[in-house]
Design a protein around this motif. Structure first.
Motif, mmCIF file in Angstrom:
data_model
loop_
_atom_site.group_PDB
_atom_site.id
_atom_site.type_symbol
_atom_site.label_atom_id
_atom_site.label_comp_id
_atom_site.label_asym_id
_atom_site.label_seq_id
_atom_site.Cartn_x
_atom_site.Cartn_y
_atom_site.Cartn_z
ATOM 1 N N SER A 63 15.882 -56.351 63.303
ATOM 2 C CA SER A 63 16.485 -56.646 64.139
ATOM 3 C C SER A 63 17.283 -57.645 64.350
ATOM 4 N N ALA A 64 17.499 -57.647 62.405
ATOM 5 C CA ALA A 64 18.908 -58.627 62.479
ATOM 6 C C ALA A 64 20.028 -57.938 62.881
ATOM 7 N N LEU A 67 20.160 -59.120 66.457
ATOM 8 C CA LEU A 67 20.573 -60.837 66.242
ATOM 9 C C LEU A 67 21.260 -61.197 66.471
ATOM 10 N N ALA A 68 22.151 -60.581 65.420
ATOM 11 C CA ALA A 68 23.608 -60.403 65.078
ATOM 12 C C ALA A 68 24.759 -59.938 66.370
ATOM 13 N N GLU A 69 24.324 -59.264 66.852
ATOM 14 C CA GLU A 69 25.129 -58.501 68.221
ATOM 15 C C GLU A 69 25.150 -59.189 69.255
ATOM 16 N N MET A 71 24.344 -62.918 69.480
ATOM 17 C CA MET A 71 24.566 -63.511 69.267
ATOM 18 C C MET A 71 26.226 -63.485 69.315
ATOM 19 N N ALA A 72 27.107 -62.682 68.478
ATOM 20 C CA ALA A 72 28.300 -62.265 68.580
ATOM 21 C C ALA A 72 28.728 -62.259 70.038
ATOM 22 N N GLU A 73 28.025 -61.999 70.494
ATOM 23 C CA GLU A 73 28.440 -61.459 72.890
ATOM 24 C C GLU A 73 27.960 -63.354 73.419
ATOM 25 N N PHE A 75 28.644 -66.394 71.378
ATOM 26 C CA PHE A 75 29.538 -67.050 70.696
ATOM 27 C C PHE A 75 30.690 -67.120 71.965
ATOM 28 N N LEU A 81 22.881 -68.917 75.755
ATOM 29 C CA LEU A 81 22.343 -67.442 74.706
ATOM 30 C C LEU A 81 21.394 -66.507 75.392
ATOM 31 N N VAL A 84 21.185 -63.510 73.503
ATOM 32 C CA VAL A 84 20.184 -63.146 72.155
ATOM 33 C C VAL A 84 18.548 -62.946 73.423
ATOM 34 N N VAL A 85 18.419 -63.782 75.048
ATOM 35 C CA VAL A 85 17.112 -64.027 74.934
ATOM 36 C C VAL A 85 16.506 -62.925 75.683
ATOM 37 N N ARG A 88 15.913 -59.997 74.910
ATOM 38 C CA ARG A 88 14.044 -59.512 74.605
ATOM 39 C C ARG A 88 13.016 -60.281 75.538
ATOM 40 N N LEU A 89 12.915 -60.718 76.532
ATOM 41 C CA LEU A 89 12.590 -60.934 77.575
ATOM 42 C C LEU A 89 11.856 -59.551 77.989
ATOM 43 N N ILE A 156 18.828 -71.826 79.333
ATOM 44 C CA ILE A 156 18.996 -70.962 78.249
ATOM 45 C C ILE A 156 20.389 -70.355 78.028
#
Lengths: 212, 229
Positions: A63-64, A67-69, A71-73, A75, A81, A84-85, A88-89, A156
């Protein structure tokens, strides 16, 4: 030694030994105030923990990593977000991307244009499609599919505010401030990530790029 | 398993360019403390080295994510743990980059965990007629809603944790709790370490003292929990 003391020691030993250290498993072994006390102590211990050292094998597929991928996208992108979101949804709704795309096209009355919708949706999930251009119709329809409101998806997806950073420029370099060789690389990414407006701007472009 | 002693990477005011950016090895990255990692990610991004920024972001997420999940799991139903934990990480890292985080990243991250868990329960309480089945998720907004706030976190809204209220006021006594309770050392080792860290302590720390300080702390904590019922 009380049950709480013993369980706290066991928890710390498991955590430091690299075990799963699931707090709930320990909490379930006591009740009432003992449970509340153990919860506070484990929580405080974890808050003081320096975190785990790097382990490439454990990171892969975790999961980390996802998440990192994301977050990188987020930013590097233009859609807050969403990277990230949105995935997940989609996971929570138990839908594959092509299912979301098919339902989205149908809800928007553009069935048969799934290929183009898919490229735009891909851009949304990867942050390469500017969120400000995506219409409320799309967000409301998408929200209905993944279990969120259109307003929530809009908020978001707000592009990140540019923080203090160095005096010379924004914290996160946009494509225009990168070295020339990287501008080419980024431009290519954007081209493949989301459709560029064709010579004839159609209704799908209007929905995903025309704003409200 | 212990993390190697972290070291901060010197930061400069110089704009990082492709020419002056030096990529670090994985070992070097892992030895940076979290604030230095964030500075490195920023430098890498400025230099156009998105690959390096993502690599360092991976180290940061891997370092903290599992503990964040564990902390969240203590107070949030399992179905929503992953989402709440992701939201905590995303909004903490976002704040660190847009300059709205307060203080060191790790302390900031811990505060965000406390706030998000409190927010999660506050929203649940505001909808008492809706009882989700264990396998059902809270509404997306309930979990991710705070992350939608683009503005800075409000520094005045902090959750007071019972642990913090139960801790002794004295810096030395707090250090005793750190070592004896949370580092799980025996009383003799704790006393020795305290006497090394505070060589001017008079009288010096004894085994009995350590046990009394710890006992008082636990009694305070227990008292608060008993009051709460």
């Amino acid at each position: 030694m009380s049950d709480v003391d013993r369980l706290l020691s066991e928890y710390i030993a498991e955590h430091r030994g690299g075990g799963e250290a699931d707090p709930v498993g320990y909490l379930d072994r006591v009740q009432g105030t003992d449970r509340a006390e153990l919860a506070e102590l484990i929580d405080a211990y974890l808050a003081r923990s320096p975190g785990q050292p790097w382990d490439a094998a454990a990171f892969a597929g975790s999961s980390a990593e996802r998440l990192a991928e994301g977050m990188a996208e987020a930013f590097g992108g233009q859609a807050g977000l969403w990277p990230v979101v949105l995935p997940r949804l989609r996971d929570r709704a138990r839908l594959k991307r092509d299912e979301v795309v098919a339902r989205l096209a149908e809800a928007l009355g553009i069935s048969g244009r799934e290929e183009k919708v898919e490229r735009y949706y891909h851009g949304m999930e990867h942050g390469s499609l500017p969120s400000t251009g995506v219409s409320s119709r799309v967000l409301n329809a998408l929200g209905g599919i993944v279990g969120a409101s259109g307003e929530f998806l809009r908020s978001i997806g707000e592009p990140f505010a540019e923080g203090p950073g160095p005096a010379e420029g924004p914290v996160f370099a946009r494509a225009t401030t990168r070295a020339a060789e990287f501008q080419v690389e980024v431009a290519d990414e954007l081209r493949t990530a989301a459709p560029q407006p064709s010579e004839e701007w159609d209704d799908v472009d209007e929905l995903f790029r025309g704003g409200d | 398993m212990s993390v190697p002693a972290p070291c901060a990477r010197p930061t400069t005011n110089q704009t990082t360019t492709l020419a002056n950016f030096r990529p670090l090895s994985q070992t070097e990255l892992d030895q940076l403390d979290s604030d230095a990692l964030i500075a490195y990610i920023r430098d890498a991004d400025q230099a156009g080295r998105r690959d390096e920024a993502q690599r360092a972001l991976g180290v940061l997420c891997f370092r903290h994510y599992d503990n964040v999940k564990r902390r969240v799991s203590i107070r949030v139903p399992w179905a929503d743990v992953e989402d709440v934990a992701q939201e905590v990480m995303a909004s903490s890292i976002k704040s660190a980059f847009d300059g709205t985080a307060v203080g060191q990243f790790v302390n900031w991250l811990n505060r965000i965990v406390d706030r998000r868990v409190a927010d999660y329960h506050r929203r649940k309480e505001s909808r008492p007629t809706e009882v989700a089945l264990p396998e059902e998720h809270e509404q997306a907004e309930d979990i991710w809603g705070e992350a939608a706030v683009v503005g800075p976190e409000e520094p005045t809204i902090d959750v007071e944790r019972k642990i913090d209220a139960a801790l002794p006021e004295s810096k030395v006594h707090r250090r005793v709790i750190d070592i004896y309770v949370f580092d799980d050392q025996d009383a003799r080792t704790t006393a020795d370490r305290i006497n090394q860290e505070f060589p001017d302590l008079d009288p010096s720390m004894s085994v009995d003292n350590v046990q009394q300080i710890a006992s008082r702390f636990r009694k305070n904590l227990r008292g608060m929990l008993d009051e709460e019922g």
